[in-house]
Design an enzyme around this catalytic site. Structure first.
Site, PDB file in Angstrom:
ATOM      1  N   THR A   1       0.846  -1.203   0.000  1.00 42.81           N
ATOM      2  CA  THR A   1       0.000   0.000   0.000  1.00 42.81           C
ATOM      3  C   THR A   1       0.879   1.251   0.000  1.00 42.81           C
ATOM      4  O   THR A   1       2.081   1.179   0.235  1.00 42.81           O
ATOM      5  CB  THR A   1      -0.950   0.001   1.208  1.00 42.81           C
ATOM      6  OG1 THR A   1      -0.164  -0.099   2.408  1.00 42.81           O
ATOM      7  CG2 THR A   1      -1.932  -1.153   1.140  1.00 42.81           C
TER       8      THR A   1
ATOM      9  N   ALA B   1      -5.489  -3.792  -2.189  1.00 41.05           N
ATOM     10  CA  ALA B   1      -4.989  -3.105  -0.992  1.00 41.05           C
ATOM     11  C   ALA B   1      -5.395  -3.857   0.263  1.00 41.05           C
ATOM     12  O   ALA B   1      -4.900  -3.560   1.350  1.00 41.05           O
ATOM     13  CB  ALA B   1      -5.522  -1.684  -0.936  1.00 41.05           C
TER      14      ALA B   1
ATOM     15  N   HIS C   1      -4.832   0.972  12.871  1.00 41.98           N
ATOM     16  CA  HIS C   1      -3.777  -0.019  12.616  1.00 41.98           C
ATOM     17  C   HIS C   1      -2.693   0.050  13.692  1.00 41.98           C
ATOM     18  O   HIS C   1      -2.612   1.030  14.438  1.00 41.98           O
ATOM     19  CB  HIS C   1      -3.121   0.215  11.247  1.00 41.98           C
ATOM     20  CG  HIS C   1      -3.942  -0.298  10.101  1.00 41.98           C
ATOM     21  ND1 HIS C   1      -4.904   0.473   9.503  1.00 41.98           N
ATOM     22  CD2 HIS C   1      -3.957  -1.491   9.461  1.00 41.98           C
ATOM     23  CE1 HIS C   1      -5.475  -0.231   8.522  1.00 41.98           C
ATOM     24  NE2 HIS C   1      -4.928  -1.426   8.488  1.00 41.98           N
TER      25      HIS C   1
ATOM     26  N   LYS D   1       2.893   0.610  11.201  1.00 42.65           N
ATOM     27  CA  LYS D   1       2.449   0.915   9.836  1.00 42.65           C
ATOM     28  C   LYS D   1       3.032   2.250   9.377  1.00 42.65           C
ATOM     29  O   LYS D   1       2.964   3.237  10.113  1.00 42.65           O
ATOM     30  CB  LYS D   1       0.909   0.932   9.774  1.00 42.65           C
ATOM     31  CG  LYS D   1       0.382   1.073   8.361  1.00 42.65           C
ATOM     32  CD  LYS D   1      -1.064   0.616   8.258  1.00 42.65           C
ATOM     33  CE  LYS D   1      -1.626   0.799   6.868  1.00 42.65           C
ATOM     34  NZ  LYS D   1      -0.913  -0.005   5.852  1.00 42.65           N
TER      35      LYS D   1
HETATM   36  N1  NDP Z   1      -2.994  -5.790   0.812  1.00 41.74           N
HETATM   37  C1  NDP Z   1      -3.046  -6.338   2.033  1.00 41.74           C
HETATM   38  O1  NDP Z   1      -3.946  -7.140   2.355  1.00 41.74           O
HETATM   39  C2  NDP Z   1      -2.025  -5.974   3.044  1.00 41.74           C
HETATM   40  C3  NDP Z   1      -1.049  -5.101   2.715  1.00 41.74           C
HETATM   41  N2  NDP Z   1      -0.054  -4.816   3.603  1.00 41.74           N
HETATM   42  C4  NDP Z   1       0.967  -3.931   3.116  1.00 41.74           C
HETATM   43  O2  NDP Z   1       2.120  -4.708   2.850  1.00 41.74           O
HETATM   44  C5  NDP Z   1       3.284  -3.919   3.075  1.00 41.74           C
HETATM   45  C6  NDP Z   1       4.229  -4.649   4.012  1.00 41.74           C
HETATM   46  O3  NDP Z   1       3.630  -4.841   5.271  1.00 41.74           O
HETATM   47  P1  NDP Z   1       4.484  -5.493   6.478  1.00 41.74           P
HETATM   48  O4  NDP Z   1       5.045  -6.788   6.097  1.00 41.74           O
HETATM   49  O5  NDP Z   1       3.608  -5.396   7.673  1.00 41.74           O
HETATM   50  O6  NDP Z   1       5.663  -4.404   6.598  1.00 41.74           O
HETATM   51  P2  NDP Z   1       7.139  -4.573   7.150  1.00 41.74           P
HETATM   52  O7  NDP Z   1       7.602  -3.197   7.468  1.00 41.74           O
HETATM   53  O8  NDP Z   1       7.191  -5.584   8.226  1.00 41.74           O
HETATM   54  O9  NDP Z   1       7.962  -5.156   5.900  1.00 41.74           O
HETATM   55  C7  NDP Z   1       8.219  -4.352   4.766  1.00 41.74           C
HETATM   56  C8  NDP Z   1       9.229  -4.992   3.836  1.00 41.74           C
HETATM   57  O10 NDP Z   1       9.570  -4.035   2.836  1.00 41.74           O
HETATM   58  C9  NDP Z   1      10.959  -3.656   2.999  1.00 41.74           C
HETATM   59  N3  NDP Z   1      11.111  -2.195   2.945  1.00 41.74           N
HETATM   60  C10 NDP Z   1      10.486  -1.296   3.719  1.00 41.74           C
HETATM   61  N4  NDP Z   1      10.855  -0.041   3.392  1.00 41.74           N
HETATM   62  C11 NDP Z   1      11.758  -0.173   2.409  1.00 41.74           C
HETATM   63  C12 NDP Z   1      12.510   0.763   1.644  1.00 41.74           C
HETATM   64  N5  NDP Z   1      12.403   2.077   1.856  1.00 41.74           N
HETATM   65  N6  NDP Z   1      13.320   0.285   0.695  1.00 41.74           N
HETATM   66  C13 NDP Z   1      13.446  -1.031   0.472  1.00 41.74           C
HETATM   67  N7  NDP Z   1      12.768  -1.971   1.191  1.00 41.74           N
HETATM   68  C14 NDP Z   1      11.919  -1.536   2.122  1.00 41.74           C
HETATM   69  C15 NDP Z   1      11.366  -4.157   4.368  1.00 41.74           C
HETATM   70  O11 NDP Z   1      12.761  -4.410   4.388  1.00 41.74           O
HETATM   71  P3  NDP Z   1      13.580  -4.160   5.764  1.00 41.74           P
HETATM   72  O12 NDP Z   1      13.058  -5.158   6.731  1.00 41.74           O
HETATM   73  O13 NDP Z   1      14.982  -4.349   5.390  1.00 41.74           O
HETATM   74  O14 NDP Z   1      13.257  -2.757   6.152  1.00 41.74           O
HETATM   75  C16 NDP Z   1      10.531  -5.421   4.488  1.00 41.74           C
HETATM   76  O15 NDP Z   1      11.114  -6.471   3.767  1.00 41.74           O
HETATM   77  C17 NDP Z   1       2.774  -2.564   3.575  1.00 41.74           C
HETATM   78  O16 NDP Z   1       2.646  -1.698   2.468  1.00 41.74           O
HETATM   79  C18 NDP Z   1       1.390  -2.891   4.123  1.00 41.74           C
HETATM   80  O17 NDP Z   1       0.520  -1.804   4.130  1.00 41.74           O
HETATM   81  C19 NDP Z   1      -0.007  -5.383   4.833  1.00 41.74           C
HETATM   82  C20 NDP Z   1      -0.979  -6.255   5.221  1.00 41.74           C
HETATM   83  C21 NDP Z   1      -2.083  -6.597   4.375  1.00 41.74           C
HETATM   84  O1  LIG Z   2      -0.138  -2.455   7.012  1.00 37.22           O
HETATM   85  C1  LIG Z   2      -1.021  -3.249   7.394  1.00 37.22           C
HETATM   86  O2  LIG Z   2      -0.918  -3.938   8.413  1.00 37.22           O
HETATM   87  C2  LIG Z   2      -2.224  -3.374   6.552  1.00 37.22           C
HETATM   88  N1  LIG Z   2      -2.235  -2.743   5.403  1.00 37.22           N
HETATM   89  C3  LIG Z   2      -3.267  -2.778   4.433  1.00 37.22           C
HETATM   90  C4  LIG Z   2      -3.827  -1.386   4.225  1.00 37.22           C
HETATM   91  O3  LIG Z   2      -3.053  -0.415   4.207  1.00 37.22           O
HETATM   92  O4  LIG Z   2      -5.036  -1.246   4.042  1.00 37.22           O
HETATM   93  C5  LIG Z   2      -4.306  -3.825   4.696  1.00 37.22           C
HETATM   94  C6  LIG Z   2      -4.585  -4.116   6.137  1.00 37.22           C
HETATM   95  O5  LIG Z   2      -5.467  -3.172   6.650  1.00 37.22           O
HETATM   96  C7  LIG Z   2      -3.324  -4.243   6.985  1.00 37.22           C
END
Ligand code: NDP
Ligand SMILES: O=C(O)C1=N[C@H](C(=O)O)C[C@H](O)C1
Length: 242
Positions: A79, A102, A133, A137
């Site tokens: 996202t 998303a 959240h 986040k």
């Molecule tokens: N569509 C959906 O249903 C959902 C979407 N999401 C989205 O998924 C994404 C990841 O969530 P989550 O796993 O909780 O987040 P985390 O912060 O735990 O993980 C993010 C990942 O992206 C990498 N990363 C973050 N910032 C950078 C950067 N600036 N440059 C390069 N790599 C980067 C991190 O690497 P490092 O660890 O080295 O920083 C890590 O591997 C978010 O955008 C979240 O909103 C989350 C849940 C549900």
């Molecule tokens: O970052 C999260 O955790 C999540 N991200 C997604 C969003 O931005 O809507 C989906 C979910 O709500 C969890």
């Protein structure tokens, strides 16, 4: 399926565990640091030779990867920077199947469908949206709220979002759609759409109670997507036969 993970943070660690429990193979990751990963690290998507790539990462990791030619089917969950990501994914989808949502929970797709119906019936009501959240986040408002807001803006002529009411020093206007984001603790993700008029309130709420629902949603989408023709998919068309 042979799966490449884009991002190896909280979400894709869960995806890896669930995928392996289901008998899929994680062939590698592309991650920011990914220091603790028990998988090979790749620099481009196609070099992993995966059946599908599942992305939960960050626009700064994802967008440069999409500058390469990509043939591997993509399930994209990141996202933030939605317009840019969706526009690039739509271009890519002429030569590969791409699923973007998303919110990978099918329940949120149902919520969005209910919202469309409510908007046609509740045009007299003020509309406010609130998302909650966890404190890790990085983007706000959430991608899910942006999607719900887009639905509302499409269905309410002349409406516009108001993100920060602390700078508004007058009464609420009918056309406003209030948007609020709350961050705290380990809240998984809650989205409230509030319709209010004099003496009555109707709310549509989705409450995620585990992060597994998102990883499971991504894996289910991947399972279907790998057998789909090239194209751009979301929950509106993924399960439709063409
Ligand atoms: N569509 C959906 O249903 C959902 C979407 N999401 C989205 O998924 C994404 C990841 O969530 P989550 O796993 O909780 O987040 P985390 O912060 O735990 O993980 C993010 C990942 O992206 C990498 N990363 C973050 N910032 C950078 C950067 N600036 N440059 C390069 N790599 C980067 C991190 O690497 P490092 O660890 O080295 O920083 C890590 O591997 C978010 O955008 C979240 O909103 C989350 C849940 C549900
Ligand atoms: O970052 C999260 O955790 C999540 N991200 C997604 C969003 O931005 O809507 C989906 C979910 O709500 C969890």
């Amino acid at each position: 399926m042979k799966i490449l993970l884009i991002g190896y943070g909280t979400m894709n660690k869960i995806t890896a565990r669930l995928a392996e429990e289901e008998g899929h193979e994680i062939v590698g990751i592309i991650a920011g640091s990914g220091k603790d990963a028990p998988y090979p690290d790749f620099k481009t998507i196609d070099e992993a030779g995966a059946d599908v790539a599942i992305d939960f990462s960050h626009p700064e990791l994802l967008l440069p990867l999409l500058e390469d030619e990509v043939k591997t089917p993509l399930v994209i969950a990141t996202t933030g920077q939605k317009e840019e990501i969706v526009s690039i994914l739509k271009e890519k989808s002429t030569s590969l199947p791409v699923f973007f949502s998303a919110n990978m929970s099918y329940g949120v797709h149902v919520m969005n469908t209910l919202l469309k119906k409510a908007l046609t019936m509740l045009d007299e009501f003020d509309l406010e949206m609130v998302e909650r959240h966890h404190n890790k986040k990085v983007d706000a408002p959430s991608g899910t709220l942006v999607k719900l807001l887009d639905t509302a803006l499409e269905h309410r002529d002349g409406s516009y979002p108001v993100y920060d009411r602390s700078n508004v020093h007058e009464k609420r206007k009918k056309e406003e759609i209030g948007v609020s984001a709350i961050r705290g603790g380990s809240i998984v993700g809650t989205h409230d759409v509030i319709f209010a008029k004099d003496d009555e309130v109707i709310e549509i709420t989705h409450q995620a109670q585990s992060k597994e629902i998102f990883a499971n949603g991504a894996l289910k989408a991947a399972n279907v997507l790998v057998n789909r023709p090239n194209g751009f998919y979301d929950y509106n068309n993924l399960f439709e036969e063409r």
